[in-house]
Design a protein around this motif. Structure first.
Motif, PDB file in Angstrom:
ATOM      1  N   LYS A 196       0.838  -1.211   0.000  1.00 54.39           N
ATOM      2  CA  LYS A 196       0.000   0.000   0.000  1.00 54.39           C
ATOM      3  C   LYS A 196       0.869   1.255   0.000  1.00 54.39           C
ATOM      4  CE  LYS A 196      -3.873  -2.065   2.469  1.00 54.39           C
ATOM      5  NZ  LYS A 196      -4.581  -2.097   3.766  1.00 54.39           N
ATOM      6  N   TRP A 197       1.908   1.266   0.836  1.00 50.44           N
ATOM      7  CA  TRP A 197       2.820   2.407   0.879  1.00 50.44           C
ATOM      8  C   TRP A 197       3.446   2.619  -0.492  1.00 50.44           C
ATOM      9  CZ3 TRP A 197       8.055   2.222  -0.221  1.00 50.44           C
ATOM     10  CH2 TRP A 197       8.746   3.428  -0.030  1.00 50.44           C
ATOM     11  N   PHE A 198       3.948   1.540  -1.098  1.00 50.39           N
ATOM     12  CA  PHE A 198       4.629   1.629  -2.383  1.00 50.39           C
ATOM     13  C   PHE A 198       3.699   2.202  -3.452  1.00 50.39           C
ATOM     14  CE2 PHE A 198       5.963  -0.071  -6.475  1.00 50.39           C
ATOM     15  CZ  PHE A 198       7.284   0.342  -6.508  1.00 50.39           C
ATOM     16  N   ILE A 199       2.503   1.667  -3.551  1.00 53.15           N
ATOM     17  CA  ILE A 199       1.546   2.112  -4.571  1.00 53.15           C
ATOM     18  C   ILE A 199       1.159   3.576  -4.360  1.00 53.15           C
ATOM     19  CG2 ILE A 199      -0.819   1.793  -5.412  1.00 53.15           C
ATOM     20  CD1 ILE A 199      -0.374  -1.250  -4.956  1.00 53.15           C
ATOM     21  N   SER A 200       0.951   3.977  -3.112  1.00 55.36           N
ATOM     22  CA  SER A 200       0.524   5.359  -2.855  1.00 55.36           C
ATOM     23  C   SER A 200       1.651   6.374  -3.070  1.00 55.36           C
ATOM     24  CB  SER A 200      -0.053   5.501  -1.448  1.00 55.36           C
ATOM     25  OG  SER A 200       0.959   5.378  -0.475  1.00 55.36           O
ATOM     26  N   GLU A 201       2.882   5.998  -2.795  1.00 54.55           N
ATOM     27  CA  GLU A 201       4.013   6.924  -2.915  1.00 54.55           C
ATOM     28  C   GLU A 201       4.630   6.969  -4.317  1.00 54.55           C
ATOM     29  OE1 GLU A 201       5.350   9.014  -0.482  1.00 54.55           O
ATOM     30  OE2 GLU A 201       3.542   8.489   0.633  1.00 54.55           O
ATOM     31  N   TYR A 202       4.452   5.924  -5.081  1.00 57.60           N
ATOM     32  CA  TYR A 202       5.107   5.825  -6.395  1.00 57.60           C
ATOM     33  C   TYR A 202       4.874   7.055  -7.285  1.00 57.60           C
ATOM     34  CZ  TYR A 202       6.758   3.824 -10.790  1.00 57.60           C
ATOM     35  OH  TYR A 202       7.428   3.606 -11.964  1.00 57.60           O
ATOM     36  N   PRO A 203       3.638   7.550  -7.404  1.00 54.37           N
ATOM     37  CA  PRO A 203       3.414   8.705  -8.293  1.00 54.37           C
ATOM     38  C   PRO A 203       4.224   9.953  -7.918  1.00 54.37           C
ATOM     39  CG  PRO A 203       1.336   7.677  -7.710  1.00 54.37           C
ATOM     40  CD  PRO A 203       2.379   7.053  -6.836  1.00 54.37           C
ATOM     41  N   GLY A 204       4.627  10.080  -6.671  1.00 52.48           N
ATOM     42  CA  GLY A 204       5.431  11.220  -6.259  1.00 52.48           C
ATOM     43  C   GLY A 204       6.876  11.148  -6.730  1.00 52.48           C
TER      44      GLY A 204
ATOM     45  N   ASP B 135       3.623  -0.031 -13.283  1.00 53.29           N
ATOM     46  CA  ASP B 135       3.350  -1.279 -14.008  1.00 53.29           C
ATOM     47  C   ASP B 135       3.918  -2.410 -13.162  1.00 53.29           C
ATOM     48  OD1 ASP B 135       3.060  -3.400 -15.753  1.00 53.29           O
ATOM     49  OD2 ASP B 135       4.266  -2.525 -17.354  1.00 53.29           O
ATOM     50  N   MET B 136       3.039  -3.139 -12.484  1.00 57.52           N
ATOM     51  CA  MET B 136       3.546  -4.191 -11.615  1.00 57.52           C
ATOM     52  C   MET B 136       2.593  -5.362 -11.499  1.00 57.52           C
ATOM     53  SD  MET B 136       3.302  -2.687  -7.690  1.00 57.52           S
ATOM     54  CE  MET B 136       4.038  -4.139  -6.957  1.00 57.52           C
ATOM     55  N   GLY B 137       3.164  -6.505 -11.109  1.00 59.44           N
ATOM     56  CA  GLY B 137       2.414  -7.699 -10.770  1.00 59.44           C
ATOM     57  C   GLY B 137       2.478  -7.888  -9.260  1.00 59.44           C
ATOM     58  N   LYS B 138       2.393  -9.125  -8.791  1.00 55.74           N
ATOM     59  CA  LYS B 138       2.388  -9.376  -7.344  1.00 55.74           C
ATOM     60  C   LYS B 138       3.674  -8.937  -6.656  1.00 55.74           C
ATOM     61  CE  LYS B 138      -1.016 -13.017  -7.238  1.00 55.74           C
ATOM     62  NZ  LYS B 138      -1.337 -14.373  -6.807  1.00 55.74           N
ATOM     63  N   SER B 139       4.805  -9.211  -7.258  1.00 54.18           N
ATOM     64  CA  SER B 139       6.077  -8.771  -6.681  1.00 54.18           C
ATOM     65  C   SER B 139       6.960  -8.094  -7.719  1.00 54.18           C
ATOM     66  CB  SER B 139       6.834  -9.953  -6.078  1.00 54.18           C
ATOM     67  OG  SER B 139       7.363 -10.787  -7.082  1.00 54.18           O
TER      68      SER B 139
ATOM     69  N   LYS C   1       9.566   0.098 -18.082  1.00 52.67           N
ATOM     70  CA  LYS C   1       9.645   0.097 -19.547  1.00 52.67           C
ATOM     71  C   LYS C   1      10.448   1.290 -20.061  1.00 52.67           C
ATOM     72  CE  LYS C   1       5.574  -2.696 -20.198  1.00 52.67           C
ATOM     73  NZ  LYS C   1       4.159  -2.750 -20.511  1.00 52.67           N
ATOM     74  N   LYS C   2      10.363   2.413 -19.361  1.00 50.32           N
ATOM     75  CA  LYS C   2      11.173   3.581 -19.712  1.00 50.32           C
ATOM     76  C   LYS C   2      12.429   3.508 -18.841  1.00 50.32           C
ATOM     77  CE  LYS C   2       7.241   6.292 -21.083  1.00 50.32           C
ATOM     78  NZ  LYS C   2       7.273   6.979 -22.307  1.00 50.32           N
ATOM     79  N   ILE C   3      13.421   2.807 -19.373  1.00 47.93           N
ATOM     80  CA  ILE C   3      14.579   2.453 -18.551  1.00 47.93           C
ATOM     81  C   ILE C   3      15.452   3.645 -18.156  1.00 47.93           C
ATOM     82  CG2 ILE C   3      14.615   0.068 -19.343  1.00 47.93           C
ATOM     83  CD1 ILE C   3      16.914   0.822 -21.222  1.00 47.93           C
ATOM     84  N   ASP C   4      15.243   4.789 -18.792  1.00 47.34           N
ATOM     85  CA  ASP C   4      15.999   5.979 -18.396  1.00 47.34           C
ATOM     86  C   ASP C   4      15.281   6.772 -17.315  1.00 47.34           C
ATOM     87  OD1 ASP C   4      18.027   5.406 -20.205  1.00 47.34           O
ATOM     88  OD2 ASP C   4      17.033   6.482 -21.825  1.00 47.34           O
ATOM     89  N   ASN C   5      14.118   6.290 -16.889  1.00 46.04           N
ATOM     90  CA  ASN C   5      13.329   7.006 -15.883  1.00 46.04           C
ATOM     91  C   ASN C   5      12.993   6.133 -14.681  1.00 46.04           C
ATOM     92  OD1 ASN C   5      13.083   9.516 -17.280  1.00 46.04           O
ATOM     93  ND2 ASN C   5      11.673   8.510 -18.681  1.00 46.04           N
ATOM     94  N   ILE C   6      13.885   5.243 -14.289  1.00 50.40           N
ATOM     95  CA  ILE C   6      13.655   4.414 -13.104  1.00 50.40           C
ATOM     96  C   ILE C   6      13.751   5.328 -11.884  1.00 50.40           C
ATOM     97  CG2 ILE C   6      14.523   2.484 -11.729  1.00 50.40           C
ATOM     98  CD1 ILE C   6      15.544   1.265 -14.382  1.00 50.40           C
ATOM     99  N   PRO C   7      12.747   5.330 -11.015  1.00 51.20           N
ATOM    100  CA  PRO C   7      12.769   6.215  -9.838  1.00 51.20           C
ATOM    101  C   PRO C   7      13.752   5.704  -8.776  1.00 51.20           C
ATOM    102  CG  PRO C   7      10.800   4.856  -9.795  1.00 51.20           C
ATOM    103  CD  PRO C   7      11.512   4.549 -11.081  1.00 51.20           C
TER     104      PRO C   7
END
Length: 153
Positions: A95-103, A110-114, A119-125
């Protein structure tokens, strides 16, 4: 020339040229932010961060000769994937990960269970991945694994 004794550089050198920098950056973030006690290994076609047998002798229940997996990074055909077993096992962390990711990222999560797919490899947060990596110690992962993951099998 890379020495055969250095499997990590050998792995990185084996990647397509456009993947080397982002995978190396991701690796460096994980190495810097993972709490002490995790070990980096090469597992198949991926970099893996595990709880070694010296810390958790039981190993992975699916294959006790393997150390307990925690995070893996793999260069797939159309993306770089990071598998984080804590996200699979800990609903609060997920829940923390999903809620904070957009920031931290302008791209849609884009994720599955784990699995988190970049896909945009130059923009990994990377900053955010560092925060995620620092959130669970080996002993916390072992406790969660034994209480949640091992019992699902």
């Amino acid at each position: 020339m890379t020495s055969e004794l250095d499997p990590f550089h050998h792995y990185l050198d084996s990647l397509p040229l456009e993947r080397r920098k982002p995978v190396t950056e991701l690796r460096n973030v994980l190495l810097h932010h993972l709490p002490p006690g995790f070990s980096e290994v090469i597992s198949g076609e991926s970099l893996a961060y595990v709880v070694p047998h010296t810390v958790y002798p039981d190993g992975y229940h699916c294959n006790p000769t393997s150390p307990l997996p925690f995070i893996s990074v793999i260069s797939q055909k159309n993306f770089i994937a990071m598998y984080h077993m804590g996200l699979y096992a800990d609903t609060e962390l997920l829940k923390w990960f999903i809620s904070e990711y957009p920031g931290y990222s302008k791209t849609k999560l884009d994720m599955g269970k784990s699995c988190i797919r970049f896909k945009k490899i130059d923009n990994i947060p990377l900053e955010f991945i560092g925060k995620l990596a620092s959130k669970m110690t080996p002993s916390e992962w072992i406790n969660l694994y034994e209480s949640v993951v091992k019992n699902r099998s």
